[in-house]
Scaffold this active site. Structure first.
Site, mmCIF file in Angstrom:
data_model
loop_
_atom_site.group_PDB
_atom_site.id
_atom_site.type_symbol
_atom_site.label_atom_id
_atom_site.label_comp_id
_atom_site.label_asym_id
_atom_site.label_seq_id
_atom_site.Cartn_x
_atom_site.Cartn_y
_atom_site.Cartn_z
ATOM 1 N N LYS A 45 0.793 -1.227 0.000
ATOM 2 C CA LYS A 45 0.000 0.000 0.000
ATOM 3 C C LYS A 45 0.831 1.286 0.000
ATOM 4 C CE LYS A 45 -3.290 -1.044 -0.642
ATOM 5 N NZ LYS A 45 -3.555 -1.671 -1.974
ATOM 6 N N HIS A 100 6.981 -7.532 -2.048
ATOM 7 C CA HIS A 100 6.741 -6.852 -0.772
ATOM 8 C C HIS A 100 7.598 -7.482 0.327
ATOM 9 C CE1 HIS A 100 3.458 -4.513 -2.285
ATOM 10 N NE2 HIS A 100 2.605 -5.501 -2.414
ATOM 11 N N SER A 130 -4.908 2.796 3.893
ATOM 12 C CA SER A 130 -5.065 2.152 2.593
ATOM 13 C C SER A 130 -5.158 0.628 2.760
ATOM 14 C CB SER A 130 -3.865 2.533 1.712
ATOM 15 O OG SER A 130 -3.988 1.982 0.439
HETATM 16 P P1 A3P Z 1 -5.070 4.868 -1.315
HETATM 17 O O1 A3P Z 1 -5.688 3.611 -0.802
HETATM 18 O O2 A3P Z 1 -4.628 5.792 -0.207
HETATM 19 O O3 A3P Z 1 -5.903 5.560 -2.322
HETATM 20 P P2 A3P Z 1 -0.130 -0.263 -3.638
HETATM 21 O O4 A3P Z 1 -0.031 -0.164 -5.109
HETATM 22 O O5 A3P Z 1 1.212 -0.362 -2.965
HETATM 23 O O6 A3P Z 1 -1.080 -1.326 -3.225
HETATM 24 O O7 A3P Z 1 -0.691 1.133 -3.116
HETATM 25 C C1 A3P Z 1 -2.031 1.506 -3.363
HETATM 26 C C2 A3P Z 1 -2.165 2.989 -3.088
HETATM 27 O O8 A3P Z 1 -1.500 3.729 -4.143
HETATM 28 C C3 A3P Z 1 -3.625 3.434 -3.062
HETATM 29 O O9 A3P Z 1 -3.712 4.475 -2.075
HETATM 30 C C4 A3P Z 1 -3.780 3.983 -4.483
HETATM 31 O O10 A3P Z 1 -4.840 4.902 -4.636
HETATM 32 C C5 A3P Z 1 -2.430 4.659 -4.691
HETATM 33 N N1 A3P Z 1 -2.160 4.880 -6.119
HETATM 34 C C6 A3P Z 1 -2.155 3.949 -7.108
HETATM 35 N N2 A3P Z 1 -1.946 4.537 -8.298
HETATM 36 C C7 A3P Z 1 -1.822 5.865 -8.063
HETATM 37 C C8 A3P Z 1 -1.609 7.002 -8.907
HETATM 38 N N3 A3P Z 1 -1.504 6.890 -10.227
HETATM 39 N N4 A3P Z 1 -1.537 8.231 -8.317
HETATM 40 C C9 A3P Z 1 -1.644 8.349 -6.974
HETATM 41 N N5 A3P Z 1 -1.857 7.314 -6.124
HETATM 42 C C10 A3P Z 1 -1.948 6.080 -6.663
#
Ligand code: A3P
Length: 285
Positions: A45, A100, A130
């Site tokens: 996340k 991860h 998140s």
């Molecule tokens: P939120 O849940 O706070 O919205 P991961 O990819 O490590 O699982 O992380 C997911 C988080 O990255 C989510 O945060 C998601 O919205 C955010 N995220 C993914 N793509 C993004 C983008 N293009 N711009 C900004 N945040 C992004």
């Protein structure tokens, strides 16, 4: 492979839906890197999928056709998963890989390799929120329970991939290696174009102004949210009525004093009791 259960491997909780003892042992002890591998590492996340999109776009000079036609887990398989490991072993070089894993479970071969590793980190409050929402709809994760229960588990490292604090501390020890690149989600939010240029430089791709603009455009929250190859909307292990991977996509630098104290206490007294009897901070504190 059961849903919503974990097994413990060397003290780190991993999903029974994705990983097995054999796959993670193989990864740690036998997996071999190639020098031209590009590996994205993160605590869950922290913006992992955003980084995969950025890397895919940089690699193709800003042209979105690759990231918009191939699933992210095929472009850059998660090596700790049984399926991802299989895909990684068949992947013709140069490979993009993702994980991860905390450093102590990362392939030992890394110490003799010139492969490039990008570690993306994010402030723990946003990671926690998140993660909590993601666990509600991703069937590879344990049910999060109430916010208070999940907060306690997160602070005690009783979540998938263990403690955020230990993950960061373990990887940070490698910060001076020339083949490691550390960047935060918050830095990407602040200056995406400048950081795309830095990442490109690290992986050996110098883009011109137009190509940089294209990467920034196609890696934007809105465009990525609509990209079915990257937004998880076609994955079978998620209940899509309960949430989305691209949820808010914000860097929330406003953290309440109680949250800060709790986080500080965990750094000073890992796994001890948090500070005194303070009330549990809320999700939006
Ligand atoms: P939120 O849940 O706070 O919205 P991961 O990819 O490590 O699982 O992380 C997911 C988080 O990255 C989510 O945060 C998601 O919205 C955010 N995220 C993914 N793509 C993004 C983008 N293009 N711009 C900004 N945040 C992004």
């Amino acid at each position: 492979m059961a849903k919503r259960t974990y097994f413990s491997h060397k003290g780190i909780l991993l999903s029974t839906l994705y990983s097995s003892e054999e796959s993670v042992s193989f990864i740690e002890n036998e997996f071999q890197f190639f020098d031209d591998d590009i590996v994205t590492v993160s605590y869950p996340k922290s913006g992992t999928n955003w980084m995969l999109e950025i890397l895919g776009l940089i690699w193709h000079d800003g042209d979105p056709s690759w990231v918009q036609s191939i699933f992210s887990h095929e472009r850059s398989p998660w090596i700790e998963s049984v399926d991802g490991l299989e895909a990684a072993l068949k992947y013709p070089p140069p490979r993009f890989l993702t994980t991860h894993l905390p450093f102590q479970l990362f392939p030992k071969d890394f110490l003799h390799s010139k492969c490039k590793v990008i570690y993306i980190m994010r402030n723990p409050k946003d990671v926690l929120v998140s993660h909590y929402h993601f666990a509600k709809f991703c069937e590879g994760l344990e049910e999060p329970g109430t916010w208070e229960e999940f907060l306690e588990k997160f602070l005690n490292g009783k979540v998938m991939f263990g403690s955020w604090f230990d993950h960061l501390k373990g990887w940070m020890k490698l910060k001076d290696r020339p083949n490691m690149f550390f960047i935060s989600y918050e830095e990407l939010q602040q200056d995406l174009r400048g950081n795309v240029e830095r990442i490109g430089h690290f992986i050996g791709k110098e883009l011109d102004g137009h190509q940089l603009d294209e990467v920034v455009k196609h890696a934007s929250f809105q465009i990525m949210k609509d990209n079915k190859m990257s937004n998880f909307s076609l994955l079978p292990d998620m209940d899509h009525n309960k949430g989305k991977l691209l949820r808010k996509g914000e860097a929330n630098m406003k953290i309440s004093l109680s949250f800060l104290l709790i986080l500080l206490a965990r750094v000073l007294y890992p796994y001890g009791k948090a500070v005194g009897d303070q009330t549990t901070p809320k999700e939006d504190d």
